[in-house]
Design a protein around this motif. Sequence first.
Motif, PDB file in Angstrom:
ATOM      1  N   ALA A 112       0.826  -1.205   0.000  1.00  0.00           N
ATOM      2  CA  ALA A 112       0.000   0.000   0.000  1.00  0.00           C
ATOM      3  C   ALA A 112       0.864   1.259   0.000  1.00  0.00           C
ATOM      4  CB  ALA A 112      -0.933  -0.006   1.206  1.00  0.00           C
ATOM      5  N   LEU A 113       1.906   1.275   0.819  1.00  0.00           N
ATOM      6  CA  LEU A 113       2.775   2.449   0.886  1.00  0.00           C
ATOM      7  C   LEU A 113       3.558   2.634  -0.410  1.00  0.00           C
ATOM      8  CD1 LEU A 113       4.116   2.095   4.543  1.00  0.00           C
ATOM      9  CD2 LEU A 113       2.330   3.640   3.711  1.00  0.00           C
ATOM     10  N   ALA A 114       3.903   1.541  -1.075  1.00  0.00           N
ATOM     11  CA  ALA A 114       4.597   1.645  -2.355  1.00  0.00           C
ATOM     12  C   ALA A 114       3.669   2.148  -3.452  1.00  0.00           C
ATOM     13  CB  ALA A 114       5.184   0.289  -2.744  1.00  0.00           C
ATOM     14  N   ALA A 115       2.373   1.863  -3.333  1.00  0.00           N
ATOM     15  CA  ALA A 115       1.398   2.254  -4.355  1.00  0.00           C
ATOM     16  C   ALA A 115       0.837   3.651  -4.142  1.00  0.00           C
ATOM     17  CB  ALA A 115       0.248   1.245  -4.381  1.00  0.00           C
ATOM     18  N   ALA A 116       0.899   4.159  -2.918  1.00  0.00           N
ATOM     19  CA  ALA A 116       0.215   5.406  -2.572  1.00  0.00           C
ATOM     20  C   ALA A 116       1.010   6.640  -2.993  1.00  0.00           C
ATOM     21  CB  ALA A 116      -0.045   5.453  -1.067  1.00  0.00           C
ATOM     22  N   ASP A 117       0.278   7.725  -3.184  1.00  0.00           N
ATOM     23  CA  ASP A 117       0.891   9.039  -3.362  1.00  0.00           C
ATOM     24  C   ASP A 117       1.096   9.724  -2.014  1.00  0.00           C
ATOM     25  OD1 ASP A 117       0.601   8.858  -6.248  1.00  0.00           O
ATOM     26  OD2 ASP A 117      -1.540   9.272  -5.910  1.00  0.00           O
ATOM     27  N   ARG A 118       0.171   9.435  -1.084  1.00  0.00           N
ATOM     28  CA  ARG A 118       0.144  10.163   0.174  1.00  0.00           C
ATOM     29  C   ARG A 118      -0.294   9.224   1.294  1.00  0.00           C
ATOM     30  NH1 ARG A 118       0.112  15.372  -1.791  1.00  0.00           N
ATOM     31  NH2 ARG A 118      -0.390  16.297   0.213  1.00  0.00           N
ATOM     32  N   VAL A 119      -0.002   9.615   2.522  1.00  0.00           N
ATOM     33  CA  VAL A 119      -0.336   8.803   3.689  1.00  0.00           C
ATOM     34  C   VAL A 119      -1.099   9.646   4.697  1.00  0.00           C
ATOM     35  CG1 VAL A 119       0.551   7.293   5.512  1.00  0.00           C
ATOM     36  CG2 VAL A 119       1.813   7.508   3.374  1.00  0.00           C
ATOM     37  N   LEU A 120      -2.160   9.061   5.251  1.00  0.00           N
ATOM     38  CA  LEU A 120      -2.911   9.655   6.352  1.00  0.00           C
ATOM     39  C   LEU A 120      -2.799   8.711   7.537  1.00  0.00           C
ATOM     40  CD1 LEU A 120      -4.965  11.788   7.418  1.00  0.00           C
ATOM     41  CD2 LEU A 120      -6.776  10.274   6.572  1.00  0.00           C
ATOM     42  N   VAL A 121      -2.386   9.244   8.695  1.00  0.00           N
ATOM     43  CA  VAL A 121      -2.132   8.410   9.869  1.00  0.00           C
ATOM     44  C   VAL A 121      -3.112   8.758  10.988  1.00  0.00           C
ATOM     45  CG1 VAL A 121      -0.405   7.573  11.510  1.00  0.00           C
ATOM     46  CG2 VAL A 121       0.318   8.397   9.256  1.00  0.00           C
ATOM     47  N   PRO A 122      -4.091   7.894  11.270  1.00  0.00           N
ATOM     48  CA  PRO A 122      -4.942   8.095  12.443  1.00  0.00           C
ATOM     49  C   PRO A 122      -4.182   7.704  13.711  1.00  0.00           C
ATOM     50  CG  PRO A 122      -6.020   6.734  10.762  1.00  0.00           C
ATOM     51  CD  PRO A 122      -4.560   6.773  10.439  1.00  0.00           C
ATOM     52  N   VAL A 123      -4.306   8.520  14.748  1.00  0.00           N
ATOM     53  CA  VAL A 123      -3.634   8.257  16.023  1.00  0.00           C
ATOM     54  C   VAL A 123      -4.643   8.436  17.147  1.00  0.00           C
ATOM     55  CG1 VAL A 123      -1.816   8.975  17.610  1.00  0.00           C
ATOM     56  CG2 VAL A 123      -1.389   9.007  15.149  1.00  0.00           C
ATOM     57  N   VAL A 179      -1.477  13.749  10.323  1.00  0.00           N
ATOM     58  CA  VAL A 179      -1.883  12.884  11.424  1.00  0.00           C
ATOM     59  C   VAL A 179      -3.230  13.391  11.941  1.00  0.00           C
ATOM     60  CG1 VAL A 179      -1.314  12.143  13.767  1.00  0.00           C
ATOM     61  CG2 VAL A 179       0.509  12.384  12.050  1.00  0.00           C
ATOM     62  N   VAL A 180      -4.189  12.493  12.072  1.00  0.00           N
ATOM     63  CA  VAL A 180      -5.496  12.895  12.590  1.00  0.00           C
ATOM     64  C   VAL A 180      -5.731  12.215  13.933  1.00  0.00           C
ATOM     65  CG1 VAL A 180      -6.666  11.091  11.222  1.00  0.00           C
ATOM     66  CG2 VAL A 180      -7.975  13.002  12.153  1.00  0.00           C
ATOM     67  N   VAL A 181      -6.076  13.002  14.932  1.00  0.00           N
ATOM     68  CA  VAL A 181      -6.361  12.489  16.271  1.00  0.00           C
ATOM     69  C   VAL A 181      -7.767  11.896  16.275  1.00  0.00           C
ATOM     70  CG1 VAL A 181      -6.534  13.043  18.715  1.00  0.00           C
ATOM     71  CG2 VAL A 181      -4.858  14.228  17.294  1.00  0.00           C
ATOM     72  N   THR A 182      -7.871  10.636  16.708  1.00  0.00           N
ATOM     73  CA  THR A 182      -9.152   9.929  16.701  1.00  0.00           C
ATOM     74  C   THR A 182      -9.542   9.502  18.119  1.00  0.00           C
ATOM     75  OG1 THR A 182      -8.086   7.792  16.349  1.00  0.00           O
ATOM     76  CG2 THR A 182      -8.690   9.043  14.382  1.00  0.00           C
ATOM     77  N   VAL A 216     -10.443  17.088  14.861  1.00  0.00           N
ATOM     78  CA  VAL A 216     -10.278  15.983  15.815  1.00  0.00           C
ATOM     79  C   VAL A 216     -11.539  15.122  15.754  1.00  0.00           C
ATOM     80  CG1 VAL A 216     -10.070  15.387  18.258  1.00  0.00           C
ATOM     81  CG2 VAL A 216      -8.749  17.295  17.328  1.00  0.00           C
ATOM     82  N   ILE A 217     -11.343  13.805  15.630  1.00  0.00           N
ATOM     83  CA  ILE A 217     -12.487  12.886  15.572  1.00  0.00           C
ATOM     84  C   ILE A 217     -12.866  12.486  16.997  1.00  0.00           C
ATOM     85  CG2 ILE A 217     -13.389  10.744  14.635  1.00  0.00           C
ATOM     86  CD1 ILE A 217     -12.533  12.855  12.535  1.00  0.00           C
ATOM     87  N   PRO A 218     -14.079  12.780  17.435  1.00  0.00           N
ATOM     88  CA  PRO A 218     -14.448  12.500  18.821  1.00  0.00           C
ATOM     89  C   PRO A 218     -14.751  11.023  19.058  1.00  0.00           C
ATOM     90  CG  PRO A 218     -16.338  13.360  17.638  1.00  0.00           C
ATOM     91  CD  PRO A 218     -15.180  13.414  16.668  1.00  0.00           C
ATOM     92  N   ARG A 219     -14.607  10.605  20.297  1.00  0.00           N
ATOM     93  CA  ARG A 219     -15.134   9.296  20.683  1.00  0.00           C
ATOM     94  C   ARG A 219     -16.653   9.408  20.686  1.00  0.00           C
ATOM     95  NH1 ARG A 219     -12.997   4.836  22.983  1.00  0.00           N
ATOM     96  NH2 ARG A 219     -11.006   5.861  23.370  1.00  0.00           N
TER      97      ARG A 219
END
Length: 275
Positions: free
Chosen positions: A136-147, A180-183, A211-214
Amino acid sequence: MRSVYAVANQKGGVGKTTTAVNLAAAIAGTGSQVLLVDLDQQCNATVGLGLDRDLSPSSYQCLVGATSVAEAARPAGPDNLWVVPGSRDLAGAAVELPRLDGYETRLRARLGPIRERFSLTLLDCPPSLGPVTMNALAAADRVLVPVQAEYLALEGLVEFLGTLELVRRDLNPALVLTGVVVTMHDDRTRLARDVERELRDHLPELVFQTVIPRSVRIAEAPSFGVPVLAHAPESGGSAAYRELARELAEREAADRAAAFAGGPNARLEGEVRAA
């Protein structure tokens, strides 16, 4: 946007699949054609869109067989949203893929013209750094990281940033960490506020303002086989994912403008310093 995003984090339970499904639905809701590729053996993105775990062709055939992503794509429930279903067989892909020539770039080859067919393609990665995620990382243009807003998630993020550098060096030099998106953030707890503050202090240009809420509505939506935007469109969770979609588009536009102008990009320079 015409971009391929890997939604990835080596740590499980951080809201990665939830973010992939609901972000895809939010962008599809604006009228753009969106493709979600489920690369996780648990098939949670597939089930979260009301589809069965045993559909074929699946992402497994795209990785291990000769099926293209275009052949495996099928309409999901929401308008403008398509999905390549996951498969339980992906559990064996970690063993099968390394036996194949050029295994790290098989997904890149299978994407083909799909990049132009869809405004956005999201690759929902498994919670590991094995051969499937590397594809997936080799195929992608960009990365989004949920944390997730917990301290253990911070440690996983540091390791993941190091892995991205290795991928750039060996497989995909043009790969960009969009942010990075805070979840799963509970603003009532000091822990969540402290983790968010640390993230913003150390990665000020990378952490999304959204920010994504619980949320109970977000958590229960997969049991109905729909994104939260269809299950509870007026909820806080739905509003957060719509806002994340808007911010994502703004970031990509800013990155492209900076690259076209040949000038510095403060956010990407911040990533290099953090790594």
